[in-house]
Design a protein around this motif. Structure first.
Motif, mmCIF file in Angstrom:
data_model
loop_
_atom_site.group_PDB
_atom_site.id
_atom_site.type_symbol
_atom_site.label_atom_id
_atom_site.label_comp_id
_atom_site.label_asym_id
_atom_site.label_seq_id
_atom_site.Cartn_x
_atom_site.Cartn_y
_atom_site.Cartn_z
ATOM 1 N N GLU A 65 -13.800 -13.994 -13.439
ATOM 2 C CA GLU A 65 -12.518 -13.950 -14.146
ATOM 3 C C GLU A 65 -11.542 -14.976 -13.566
ATOM 4 O O GLU A 65 -10.829 -15.652 -14.312
ATOM 5 C CB GLU A 65 -11.909 -12.551 -14.067
ATOM 6 N N THR A 66 -11.522 -15.104 -12.273
ATOM 7 C CA THR A 66 -10.625 -16.059 -11.624
ATOM 8 C C THR A 66 -11.007 -17.484 -11.992
ATOM 9 O O THR A 66 -10.131 -18.315 -12.303
ATOM 10 C CB THR A 66 -10.660 -15.872 -10.095
ATOM 11 N N SER A 74 -4.845 -20.073 -17.626
ATOM 12 C CA SER A 74 -4.169 -18.818 -17.944
ATOM 13 C C SER A 74 -3.866 -18.053 -16.658
ATOM 14 O O SER A 74 -4.208 -18.468 -15.566
ATOM 15 C CB SER A 74 -5.038 -17.970 -18.873
ATOM 16 N N GLY A 75 -3.214 -16.944 -16.820
ATOM 17 C CA GLY A 75 -2.867 -16.143 -15.662
ATOM 18 C C GLY A 75 -1.455 -16.463 -15.203
ATOM 19 O O GLY A 75 -0.835 -17.428 -15.645
ATOM 20 N N GLU A 76 -0.973 -15.648 -14.329
ATOM 21 C CA GLU A 76 0.389 -15.811 -13.831
ATOM 22 C C GLU A 76 0.381 -16.541 -12.497
ATOM 23 O O GLU A 76 -0.574 -16.450 -11.738
ATOM 24 C CB GLU A 76 1.038 -14.441 -13.649
ATOM 25 N N ASP A 83 7.417 -11.821 -5.133
ATOM 26 C CA ASP A 83 7.399 -11.858 -6.598
ATOM 27 C C ASP A 83 6.094 -11.283 -7.148
ATOM 28 O O ASP A 83 6.098 -10.572 -8.156
ATOM 29 C CB ASP A 83 7.599 -13.281 -7.105
ATOM 30 N N LEU A 84 4.986 -11.575 -6.497
ATOM 31 C CA LEU A 84 3.699 -11.040 -6.918
ATOM 32 C C LEU A 84 3.700 -9.520 -6.840
ATOM 33 O O LEU A 84 3.277 -8.832 -7.766
ATOM 34 C CB LEU A 84 2.576 -11.616 -6.043
ATOM 35 N N ILE A 85 4.180 -8.984 -5.732
ATOM 36 C CA ILE A 85 4.208 -7.528 -5.560
ATOM 37 C C ILE A 85 5.130 -6.880 -6.586
ATOM 38 O O ILE A 85 4.798 -5.846 -7.179
ATOM 39 C CB ILE A 85 4.629 -7.169 -4.110
ATOM 40 N N GLN A 86 6.282 -7.501 -6.830
ATOM 41 C CA GLN A 86 7.208 -6.952 -7.819
ATOM 42 C C GLN A 86 6.579 -6.919 -9.211
ATOM 43 O O GLN A 86 6.724 -5.940 -9.954
ATOM 44 C CB GLN A 86 8.505 -7.760 -7.843
ATOM 45 N N ALA A 87 5.848 -7.978 -9.568
ATOM 46 C CA ALA A 87 5.185 -8.017 -10.870
ATOM 47 C C ALA A 87 4.096 -6.946 -10.952
ATOM 48 O O ALA A 87 3.906 -6.325 -11.990
ATOM 49 C CB ALA A 87 4.596 -9.402 -11.122
#
Length: 90
Positions: A65-66, A74-76, A83-87
């Protein structure tokens, strides 16, 4: 055959745990070490797995998938871990 002595230094916990395991098979550490060294001589190899463990199926899927996300763009993306943890929590 002349007898010889081999002395090794190792952590006491390692010795105790290894002793517990080999005693389960009815052996003592000396007998297990002789068997290990005999196996080395008989096979001309070290009888240990020195290979890296292969990823399990879940990891293989995540890797695929990665790779797809990288290929497709694609992907964030995140500029920091916060920011990653908040998302992820959102």
């Amino acid at each position: 055959m002349a007898a010889s002595t081999l002395t090794i230094r190792l952590d006491s916990n390692l010795k105790d745990e290894a002793s517990r395991v080999v005693e389960h098979y009815g052996l003592d550490i000396s007998t297990a070490m002789r068997a290990f060294l005999t196996q080395i001589v008989n096979t001309n190899a070290i009888p240990l797995s020195l290979d890296y463990e292969q990823p399990n199926e879940e990891s293989l899927i995540a890797i695929r998938e990665t790779k797809e996300m990288i290929t497709n763009g694609s992907g964030e993306s995140y500029s920091n871990a916060h920011d990653l943890i908040q998302a992820a929590l959102a």
